[in-house]
Design a protein around this motif. Structure first.
Motif, short mmCIF file in Angstrom:
data_model
loop_
_atom_site.label_atom_id
_atom_site.label_comp_id
_atom_site.label_asym_id
_atom_site.label_seq_id
_atom_site.Cartn_x
_atom_site.Cartn_y
_atom_site.Cartn_z
N ILE A 40 0.86 -1.19 0.00
CA ILE A 40 0.00 0.00 0.00
C ILE A 40 0.90 1.24 0.00
CG2 ILE A 40 -1.85 1.24 1.17
CD1 ILE A 40 -2.51 -1.29 2.69
N THR A 57 -3.27 8.16 7.64
CA THR A 57 -4.09 7.58 6.57
C THR A 57 -3.62 6.18 6.23
OG1 THR A 57 -4.46 9.78 5.64
CG2 THR A 57 -4.93 7.91 4.21
N ARG A 61 -5.75 2.64 6.35
CA ARG A 61 -5.86 1.77 5.16
C ARG A 61 -5.38 0.36 5.49
NH1 ARG A 61 -7.86 -0.55 1.58
NH2 ARG A 61 -7.27 -0.48 -0.61
N GLN A 64 -8.04 -1.41 7.47
CA GLN A 64 -9.15 -1.76 6.60
C GLN A 64 -8.86 -3.04 5.81
OE1 GLN A 64 -10.01 1.16 3.61
NE2 GLN A 64 -11.09 -0.31 2.34
N THR A 172 -6.86 -5.09 -5.09
CA THR A 172 -6.53 -3.74 -5.57
C THR A 172 -5.84 -3.80 -6.92
OG1 THR A 172 -6.28 -2.96 -3.29
CG2 THR A 172 -5.31 -1.60 -5.03
N VAL A 196 -11.11 4.38 -1.92
CA VAL A 196 -11.92 3.69 -0.91
C VAL A 196 -13.08 4.59 -0.54
CG1 VAL A 196 -11.96 2.73 1.42
CG2 VAL A 196 -9.93 2.44 -0.02
N ASN A 203 -16.03 0.29 4.72
CA ASN A 203 -15.17 0.80 3.66
C ASN A 203 -15.15 -0.18 2.50
OD1 ASN A 203 -14.42 3.18 4.98
ND2 ASN A 203 -12.82 2.11 6.13
N GLN A 205 -13.71 -0.88 -1.57
CA GLN A 205 -12.82 -0.49 -2.67
C GLN A 205 -13.65 -0.10 -3.89
OE1 GLN A 205 -8.84 -2.47 -3.06
NE2 GLN A 205 -9.93 -4.14 -2.07
#
Length: 623
Positions: A40, A57, A61, A64, A172, A196, A203, A205
């Motif tokens: 990520i 952030t 993520r 999540q 992803t 997202v 949450n 994608q």
């Protein structure tokens, strides 16, 4: 030894190695496994040419993805300038801190991305990364302290993972790849946006792609591509709507999204919402018409009006010189859509008639399938709606008015309006009260009319033409038939009309019913042609009307009714005979008699006609 997926390496190369240091991100992999499968990028990290500090952030993520994809945080990767391929003092401190706040993991992985010096050999804890390399280090717990060591690594393709690893591909990466294919397939000028979003407290994608005049928003679950994404489509200046994607597991996974989208989006824009039969071009933008026709929606650059017009024009391709396209501007009112009415309406539309008003209160029954145009899918549906679906699938431009009610349920002014809108009235109902109503209004409004009927068992039948001030009305014409019955024998059924004036369904062959109906179709087309039409069918009925013949009788069996007395010893006679009859108006007829005897039908309640009063005049079985 640790494993890292080639997919993760590709993303690290794209998002870290190709940019100036220092950039960073998080590493994740299957829980309890020495595998790094996901990367990520930390887009909001605090960076300088000599330092990198992860953002909040990135933490959100990571949490999540751990929850949604059953993954585990493995550590943090970042790039160093030049050839500084070892952790700095601050790096080691960060590794120790990371291990302390993540007590559930055995080690904290902290790779470093740097340039690869000329002729420099890679060591066991290093892997190539384009023109650079990635050096792997990890922090381990040791007694009461923490040690930092190199971490031997091996790259591996996802296809070589164990079954557990194969269940955890990078969704992803799949989203990015598949939306890239969609962009290419539909010629979008903007690359897709991957992000997202929150949906019902979770949450999700998501991906957004802008086509010409159409925005597509995809919401992906962690079971993609086994299950389809939710697709929300928004046309320019239109409301957003959800689009159901056809999803086949038989289609290769990498092709599913593009194949599904091509089934609901055609061409390359600018798009509009149209409706069409499955796999065919769009034929209308009208949602109500599509609902009747049974068509599904799609997005297309094609003008549906042009496509529908081509279909309509093709209806005249094989009647050139016989029919004029002027009948596409004509409307026919058909009362009764059973075996006679459904076949007649279909043949009129196939011949190019542009508008129909269909009146019938009944629904399709299984018994109707043997001699009507209806299908199994229509059972239980109102006849007018089922017939409307069929007619729109013949001519998508046919203008329909579907009246699911009995004539007796109209107010006189309501029915009068329908009659005035029509160019021709056709009565094919089995309700004698309805026949009488149609007769009064058609004659009063000076509309030509056809009354199509079948005798007992469809062994014979009739088509009666009424043309105001040229022929007698229907009631007077049938009185003439009753005189023949007295003289040479009965042709009608003794069935009980009951309280609703309706005859029970007759046992008869569909082919015999259609034999009589086909004659009515030809007469109808002739009556619809304007005086200016220069085609063969124009004036077809004129000689008969001029001779006073407005009543055609037909037989489908030998030696029927009075026919032996007429044909006598004429050679070549068997079944399928026909005789034209001449009818006379009664002077005191309230429909076609002398003017001072005529009654305005608007002053007579439609339900005020008694069944026993009608039976005395009309004793004919309707099929």
């Amino acid at each position: 030894m640790y494993l890292i997926s080639e997919n993760a390496l590709r993303q690290i190369h794209q998002h870290i190695a190709l940019d100036p240091p220092e950039r960073g991100g998080a590493l994740l992999g299957p829980i309890g496994k020495n595998v790094i499968s996901h990367f990520i990028l930390d887009q909001n990290g605090q960076t300088s040419s000599a330092s990198y500090l992860p953002s909040r952030t990135l933490t959100c993520r990571v949490q999540q993805m751990e929850q949604e994809m059953n993954l585990e945080f493995k550590g943090v990767i970042h790039s160093h300038p030049g050839g500084l391929d070892r952790p700095s003092g601050p790096d080691e401190e960060a590794m120790r801190e990371g291990l302390q706040i993540n007590p559930h993991i055995p080690c904290f992985v902290a790779p470093i991305v740097t340039l690869l010096a000329p002729r420099q050999a890679l060591r066991s804890h290093e892997l190539p990364l384009g023109e650079g390399k990635i050096s792997f280090y990890a922090a381990y717990r040791q007694g009461n302290g923490i040690r930092v060591e190199t971490l031997p690594m091996k790259s591996i393709e996802e296809s070589e993972f164990t079954p557990m690893h194969q269940e955890l591909p990078s969704v992803t990466h799949l989203i990015e790849t598949d939306l890239g294919r969609v962009q290419q397939a539909f010629g979008s000028y903007k690359p897709p946006m991957i992000f997202v979003t929150e949906m019902e407290g979770q949450n999700i994608q998501a991906g957004c792609l802008n086509l010409k005049g159409l925005e597509l928003l995809f919401l992906f679950s962690n079971t993609y591509p086994t299950t389809p994404p939710i697709l929300l489509a928004t046309l320019t200046d239109k409301d957003t709507e959800q689009v159901e994607l056809p999803w086949s597991l038989q289609t290769p996974a990498e092709e599913r999204l593009v194949v599904a989208l091509k089934s609901v989006i055609t061409g390359s824009g600018y798009y509009q919402k149209v409706y069409r039969p499955l796999g065919k071009p769009g034929l209308t933008k009208d949602e109500k018409i599509a609902a009747i026709a049974g068509w599904s929606g799609c997005y297309s650059e094609t003008d549906p009006q042009r496509e529908a017009k081509q279909v309509q024009q093709s209806l005249f391709a094989r009647s050139t010189g016989l029919l004029s396209e002027q009948i596409s501007q004509k409307r026919v009112l058909v009362a009764g859509t059973g075996s006679v009415g459904s076949y007649l309406a279909e043949q009129l539309v196939r011949s190019g008639v542009g508008g129909l008003t269909l009146i019938d209160p009944e629904t399709v029954e299984t018994a109707n399938l043997c001699r009507t145009t209806y299908e199994i899918i229509d059972i239980g549906q109102p006849k007018v709606k089922a017939l409307g679906r069929r007619l729109l699938n013949i001519n998508p431009l046919v203008q329909l008015k579907l009246e699911e009610k009995s004539l007796l349920d109209y107010q006189p002014s309501e029915f009068d309006k329908l009659v005035q809108e029509a160019d021709l009235i056709v009565a094919t109902t089995d309700d004698v009260a309805a026949q009488r109503i149609i007769n009064r209004f058609a004659y009063f409004r000076k509309k030509p009319a056809l009354f199509v009927g079948l005798y007992q068992g469809a062994e014979g039948g009739e088509v009666i033409i009424t043309m105001p001030d040229k022929t007698p009305c229907y009631v007077c014409a049938t009185a003439n038939r009753h005189q023949f019955e007295v003289q040479v024998g009965k042709v009608s059924n003794d069935g009980d009309y009951g309280s609703n004036g309706r005859v029970m369904g007759e046992v008869a062959l569909g082919t015999d019913i259609h034999h009589v109906t086909s004659v009515a179709v030809k007469m109808a087309l002739s009556l619809l042609l304007p005086e200016t039409a220069r085609v063969k069918l124009k004036g077809f009925l004129n000689p008969a009307i001029e001779e006073g013949f407005n009543y055609l009788t037909m037989s489908m069996v030998q030696n029927y009714w009075f026919y032996p007395a007429v044909f006598g010893e004429t050679a070549g006679q068997y079944a399928y005979q026909s005789v034209w009859l001449t009818a006379q108006s009664q002077e005191n007829c309230p429909v076609c008699g002398k003017v001072h005897h005529r009654t305005n039908p608007l002053t007579v309640p439609l339900a005020g006609v008694k069944a026993d009063e009608i039976r005395a005049v009309l004793n004919t079985s309707r099929v």
